[in-house]
Motif scaffolding. Structure first.
Motif, PDB file in Angstrom:
ATOM      1  N   THR A 111       0.851  -1.182   0.000  1.00 11.36           N
ATOM      2  CA  THR A 111       0.000   0.000   0.000  1.00 11.36           C
ATOM      3  C   THR A 111       0.888   1.235   0.000  1.00 11.36           C
ATOM      4  O   THR A 111       1.621   1.484   0.955  1.00 11.36           O
ATOM      5  CB  THR A 111      -0.917   0.012   1.238  1.00 11.36           C
ATOM      6  N   SER A 113       1.474   5.171   0.111  1.00 14.48           N
ATOM      7  CA  SER A 113       0.814   6.404   0.567  1.00 14.48           C
ATOM      8  C   SER A 113       1.865   7.399   1.032  1.00 14.48           C
ATOM      9  O   SER A 113       2.613   7.129   1.972  1.00 14.48           O
ATOM     10  CB  SER A 113      -0.156   6.090   1.710  1.00 14.48           C
ATOM     11  N   ARG A 169       7.447  11.598  -4.585  1.00 19.96           N
ATOM     12  CA  ARG A 169       6.946  10.271  -4.227  1.00 19.96           C
ATOM     13  C   ARG A 169       5.513  10.074  -4.708  1.00 19.96           C
ATOM     14  O   ARG A 169       5.142   8.969  -5.119  1.00 19.96           O
ATOM     15  CB  ARG A 169       7.027  10.077  -2.710  1.00 19.96           C
ATOM     16  N   ALA A 170       4.714  11.110  -4.653  1.00 18.96           N
ATOM     17  CA  ALA A 170       3.337  10.987  -5.133  1.00 18.96           C
ATOM     18  C   ALA A 170       3.318  10.648  -6.622  1.00 18.96           C
ATOM     19  O   ALA A 170       2.556   9.776  -7.071  1.00 18.96           O
ATOM     20  CB  ALA A 170       2.566  12.274  -4.861  1.00 18.96           C
ATOM     21  N   VAL A 171       4.150  11.330  -7.392  1.00 23.43           N
ATOM     22  CA  VAL A 171       4.228  11.043  -8.824  1.00 23.43           C
ATOM     23  C   VAL A 171       4.753   9.628  -9.055  1.00 23.43           C
ATOM     24  O   VAL A 171       4.219   8.870  -9.883  1.00 23.43           O
ATOM     25  CB  VAL A 171       5.130  12.073  -9.528  1.00 23.43           C
ATOM     26  N   TYR A 173       4.630   7.028  -7.015  1.00 26.39           N
ATOM     27  CA  TYR A 173       3.654   6.021  -6.608  1.00 26.39           C
ATOM     28  C   TYR A 173       2.532   5.890  -7.632  1.00 26.39           C
ATOM     29  O   TYR A 173       1.996   4.787  -7.849  1.00 26.39           O
ATOM     30  CB  TYR A 173       3.082   6.361  -5.235  1.00 26.39           C
ATOM     31  N   HIS A 174       2.146   7.020  -8.239  1.00 26.14           N
ATOM     32  CA  HIS A 174       1.133   6.956  -9.291  1.00 26.14           C
ATOM     33  C   HIS A 174       1.627   6.106 -10.458  1.00 26.14           C
ATOM     34  O   HIS A 174       0.881   5.259 -10.991  1.00 26.14           O
ATOM     35  CB  HIS A 174       0.795   8.370  -9.764  1.00 26.14           C
ATOM     36  N   LEU A 175       2.881   6.302 -10.843  1.00 27.09           N
ATOM     37  CA  LEU A 175       3.443   5.507 -11.933  1.00 27.09           C
ATOM     38  C   LEU A 175       3.558   4.034 -11.544  1.00 27.09           C
ATOM     39  O   LEU A 175       3.292   3.143 -12.364  1.00 27.09           O
ATOM     40  CB  LEU A 175       4.820   6.058 -12.311  1.00 27.09           C
ATOM     41  N   ARG A 177       1.678   2.356  -9.445  1.00 22.41           N
ATOM     42  CA  ARG A 177       0.352   1.723  -9.471  1.00 22.41           C
ATOM     43  C   ARG A 177      -0.059   1.388 -10.901  1.00 22.41           C
ATOM     44  O   ARG A 177      -0.648   0.324 -11.162  1.00 22.41           O
ATOM     45  CB  ARG A 177      -0.683   2.644  -8.826  1.00 22.41           C
ATOM     46  N   ARG A 178       0.239   2.272 -11.839  1.00 22.09           N
ATOM     47  CA  ARG A 178      -0.101   2.003 -13.233  1.00 22.09           C
ATOM     48  C   ARG A 178       0.695   0.813 -13.756  1.00 22.09           C
ATOM     49  O   ARG A 178       0.149  -0.047 -14.462  1.00 22.09           O
ATOM     50  CB  ARG A 178       0.183   3.236 -14.084  1.00 22.09           C
ATOM     51  N   ARG A 181      -0.694  -2.431 -12.305  1.00 24.84           N
ATOM     52  CA  ARG A 181      -1.940  -2.875 -12.948  1.00 24.84           C
ATOM     53  C   ARG A 181      -1.674  -3.479 -14.317  1.00 24.84           C
ATOM     54  O   ARG A 181      -2.345  -4.453 -14.713  1.00 24.84           O
ATOM     55  CB  ARG A 181      -2.902  -1.700 -13.082  1.00 24.84           C
ATOM     56  N   GLU A 208      -3.906  -2.532  -8.079  1.00 25.53           N
ATOM     57  CA  GLU A 208      -2.864  -1.615  -7.609  1.00 25.53           C
ATOM     58  C   GLU A 208      -1.822  -2.298  -6.739  1.00 25.53           C
ATOM     59  O   GLU A 208      -0.756  -1.732  -6.489  1.00 25.53           O
ATOM     60  CB  GLU A 208      -3.485  -0.454  -6.839  1.00 25.53           C
TER      61      GLU A 208
END
Length: 507
Positions: A111, A113, A169-171, A173-175, A177-178, A181, A208
């Motif tokens: 997870t 975050s 880190r937000a960017v 983590y978004h990558l 997760r993609r 998937r 994710e």
């Protein structure tokens, strides 16, 4: 040195204790006993590379964030200054990366975050800033080739760094997760009970997490129908085959498997194959102890997960353990050479020719090696040497032999075994093959002790489990040592051994 001499097992314990059917070495087919008790499969290197991808990306993201923060902070404090992103950064970057590494902020997680990690990132940024300010004062307010490192500049630098690190880190983590998937990793679930099927269903519905369950492993699956559509591939004994067939990268063990003992063996084998292993306990309150961002815990769609660490011999400090063994054994043999010579003369005078006693012992992965000791008693034949447990109270032992056993001087030649690599300074007690077979029949966890090299002393010995004590308790402490191994733990055990040798009991 070893303070656990051969002695009689406690009555009613080692050889007469409860025995689980079908778990002894002699109950398995020919050739299976060794492979199951001492598995040594090859690692799945693809899984290892994938597991390192996120931690390395996080290190790069933090480095870029701090360098970017350097340029932004310098321009904010001095609008006319050149855009130099490295100004003041070298005073902070190495320490900040080390603090984040030690705090588990570069550990791959299920997870992802940024908000969960933000307090830990801020605390470590403050520590790094305090260090840089102190270092700046010691260097006259300047860091070599990087100009002034004043407290104001560092405060702005770390504040901007924290913001840029969070955004980075937000960017990232978004990558991630993609990517998860689009390219999920093949996963096995151990346990086909209700919890195992619910976890498998959660993995299938939530991409994710980057896991694609390919099947369940359970020796005796319950007749449940839950619509997951996943096959039960067999019991834990087919784990290695399925890992290689499907190129498994994650193994998730759930509570409620038919045979917990076989599940434990399967988890250790999965870790040796290079898979990332997770535990999902049935007790939900367990998650409150393990899901902190800087711990080894995590959660999978609300199910608490605990990451199982790498095998002891694949942890970063293991090379240091071997270096310590070589250094200590070499220095010990050189410094104790006069003592070794005196012991040899005393044994020669007491028992006659043949001062060294050679005996077969079982070591790493069940391999047999020859251990060296000073002879304290001459056995009547080889059978007695191989199968007699206790000689501490033998009337044939002379005064020299009793003194050497009580003081552990008879163990000094084992430093040569340590230097050769047959043994380590710290590890499970080496035992004769005959007793390894007997104890393996009585106690299913006994063979697990041979996952690491045996040692001159160990966690069991320093906790008083030597002499006439329970073999079951010894095996439990030995496995605890292996599962929680660290180089500092070895140092602690050596210190405790030294203290115990000041009060020898001759057991």
């Amino acid at each position: 040195m070893t303070i656990d001499h051969e002695s009689v097992p406690r009555a009613g314990g080692p050889l007469s204790g409860p025995r689980r059917p079908g778990t002894g070495l002699l109950d398995r087919p020919a050739g299976a006993a060794h492979s199951r008790a001492f598995p040594a499969p090859r690692r799945h290197r693809g899984a290892v590379r994938n597991r390192l991808a996120l931690p390395l990306a996080l290190v790069q993201a933090d480095t870029i964030a701090l360098c970017s923060a350097g340029g932004i902070a310098n321009r904010a404090l001095d609008p006319g200054a050149p855009l130099d992103p490295l100004l003041g950064v070298p005073a902070v970057l190495p320490l900040l990366l080390l603090l984040n590494l030690a705090g588990g902020l570069y550990r791959a997680r299920l997870t992802l975050s940024v908000l969960d990690e933000l307090p830990a990132l801020a605390a470590r940024a403050v520590v790094a800033a305090a260090f840089a300010v102190t270092l700046s004062g010691c260097l006259g307010g300047h860091w070599p080739d990087c100009g002034p490192v004043a407290p104001t500049r560092l405060t702005v630098l770390l504040g901007v760094q924290l913001l840029t690190a969070a955004v980075g880190r937000a960017v990232l983590y978004h990558l991630v997760r993609r990517i998860r998937r689009s390219r999920p990793s093949p996963t096995l679930v151990l346990g086909a009970g209700r919890l195992g099927r619910r976890v498998a269903a959660a993995l299938g519905e939530h991409g994710e997490y980057g896991m694609r369950p390919v099947g369940l492993l359970d020796a005796d699956p319950p007749p449940l129908a839950d619509g997951t559509g996943l096959p039960v591939l067999g019991g834990p004994e087919v784990l290695e085959r399925e890992v290689r067939r499907h190129r498994i990268q994650h193994v998730i063990a759930t509570a409620g498997a038919a045979d917990e003992g076989e599940t434990a063996v399967a988890l250790r084998e999965a870790a040796r194959l290079g898979c990332q292993v997770w535990l999902v306990p049935a007790l939900r309150e367990y998650g409150s102890l393990t899901t902190a961002p800087t711990s080894g815990g995590d959660h999978l769609w609300g199910f608490p997960c605990l990451r199982v660490g790498r095998p002891a011999m694949r942890r970063p400090g293991w090379a240091g353990k071997r270096a310590l063994d070589i250094t200590a054994a070499t220095v010990g043999l050189l410094l104790l050479s006069p003592v070794l010579a005196l012991c040899a003369l005393a044994v020669r005078f007491d028992t006659g020719p043949g001062v060294l006693f050679r005996q077969q012992r079982t070591g790493l992965d069940g391999k047999v090696f020859t251990v060296l000791k000073f002879r304290t008693l001459r056995p009547s034949n080889e059978h007695e040497s191989a199968t007699r447990w206790n000689i501490a109270q033998d009337h044939r032992m002379g005064a020299v032999g009793r003194l050497m056993r009580k003081s552990s001087l008879d163990e000094l030649p084992q430093l040569w075994n340590v230097l050769r690599g047959d043994m380590s300074l710290v590890g499970p007690r080496p035992e004769r093959p005959y007793f390894v077979m007997r104890f393996g029949q009585a106690y299913p966890e006994y063979a697990d002790r041979h996952r690491v090299p045996v040692g001159l002393t160990g966690l069991a010995q320093v906790n008083g489990l030597r002499g006439d004590t329970s073999i079951e308790d010894r095996a439990r402490f030995d496995n605890r040592y292996i599962e929680s191994w660290s180089l500092w733990q070895d140092v602690k055990i050596l210190c405790r051994t030294a203290v115990l040798m000041l009060h020898p009991d001759g057991s």
